[in-house]
Scaffold this motif. Structure first.
Motif, PDB file in Angstrom:
ATOM      1  N   CYS A  58       0.839  -1.202   0.000  1.00 18.93           N
ATOM      2  CA  CYS A  58       0.000   0.000   0.000  1.00 18.93           C
ATOM      3  C   CYS A  58       0.874   1.252   0.000  1.00 18.93           C
ATOM      4  O   CYS A  58       0.589   2.225  -0.709  1.00 18.93           O
ATOM      5  CB  CYS A  58      -0.914  -0.019   1.232  1.00 18.93           C
ATOM      6  N   ALA A  59       1.947   1.224   0.768  1.00 15.28           N
ATOM      7  CA  ALA A  59       2.834   2.387   0.868  1.00 15.28           C
ATOM      8  C   ALA A  59       3.501   2.698  -0.461  1.00 15.28           C
ATOM      9  O   ALA A  59       3.709   3.866  -0.814  1.00 15.28           O
ATOM     10  CB  ALA A  59       3.887   2.151   1.945  1.00 15.28           C
ATOM     11  N   PHE A 143      -6.733   2.852   4.325  1.00 18.92           N
ATOM     12  CA  PHE A 143      -5.556   3.620   4.718  1.00 18.92           C
ATOM     13  C   PHE A 143      -5.483   5.027   4.106  1.00 18.92           C
ATOM     14  O   PHE A 143      -5.133   5.980   4.815  1.00 18.92           O
ATOM     15  CB  PHE A 143      -4.285   2.837   4.396  1.00 18.92           C
ATOM     16  N   PHE A 158       1.972   5.962   5.335  1.00 19.16           N
ATOM     17  CA  PHE A 158       1.408   4.634   5.124  1.00 19.16           C
ATOM     18  C   PHE A 158       2.111   3.584   5.976  1.00 19.16           C
ATOM     19  O   PHE A 158       1.464   2.703   6.566  1.00 19.16           O
ATOM     20  CB  PHE A 158       1.502   4.251   3.643  1.00 19.16           C
TER      21      PHE A 158
END
Length: 217
Positions: A58-59, A143, A158
């Motif tokens: 995700c980051a 997120f 994140f």
């Protein structure tokens, strides 16, 4: 915090998500009831490791790319479903005498066999989480709500949120494994009852696999 917004609300939301029963909770409870506290704890740690993978993805934007691909979503969905069904069928059809033989062999070889068994449980928990496309969609939709748009610290934000999420989830899942594992101790002297318990847990795993296979985006 730099790059993060509404952090307090994020913590509350994560807590509520953890205490709400879901597939991960069902898997951990199943492992704990079928195989004891250590099995449940290792499964919980494996699931937490899977969440670490999702947090990193995700980051660095990989989760968003995966979520945008219908083909990737379908492939991961069916692979994850088949894996859960496989684990469930093993629990349903493994004979009690075979489990007893495995336990005896494990005791005979002492720590190495025990380490292998726990490592296998860890990896099984890890893959059930990584191969669940619903978790991918959760990370990519949840997120970003707590990251400041246009921030230069998005990656750090994140990763920070991921660390908090994994830490809170690990604590809660370990608690669930510990409590559920106490059921196994009560049934340890009743092999016939334990056998039916294994079948029930295995059936639940198969049900989770079918549910995952029929899930839509």
């Amino acid at each position: 915090m730099s790059g993060i917004t509404h952090f307090g609300f994020f913590v509350v939301a994560v807590f509520l998500l953890n205490v709400t029963p879901g597939p991960d909770t069902a898997y951990i409870v199943g492992r704990s009831v079928a195989q004891g506290r250590r099995a449940g704890l290792m499964s919980a740690l494996g699931i937490s490791a899977g969440c670490c993978v999702h947090s990193l993805a995700c980051a660095f934007g990989l989760t968003a790319l995966l979520a945008a691909s219908a083909t990737a979503f379908t492939v991961i969905k069916f692979v994850g479903a088949l894996y859960l069904v496989y684990l469930g069928v093993r629990l349903i059809f493994t004979k009690p005498d075979k489990r007893a033989e495995d336990a005896a062999n494990s005791a005979a070889s002492q720590m190495p066999a025990t380490d292998r068994s726990l490592r296998q449980l860890f990896l099984q928990g890890f893959w059930t989480n990584v191969l669940n496309p619903k978790v991918v969609l959760f990370f990519v939709s949840f997120f970003p709500q707590f990251v400041v748009p246009g921030s230069d610290q998005k990656v750090v934000a994140f990763l920070t949120l991921g660390v908090v999420f994994v830490a809170m989830s690990t604590i809660w899942n370990s608690f669930v494994a510990w409590v559920a594992g106490s059921v196994t101790q009560r049934f340890s002297g009743k092999p016939a009852l334990k056998r039916w318990l294994d079948r029930g847990v295995g059936t639940a795993f198969v049900g989770l696999g079918i549910r995952l296979a029929t899930a839509t985006r």
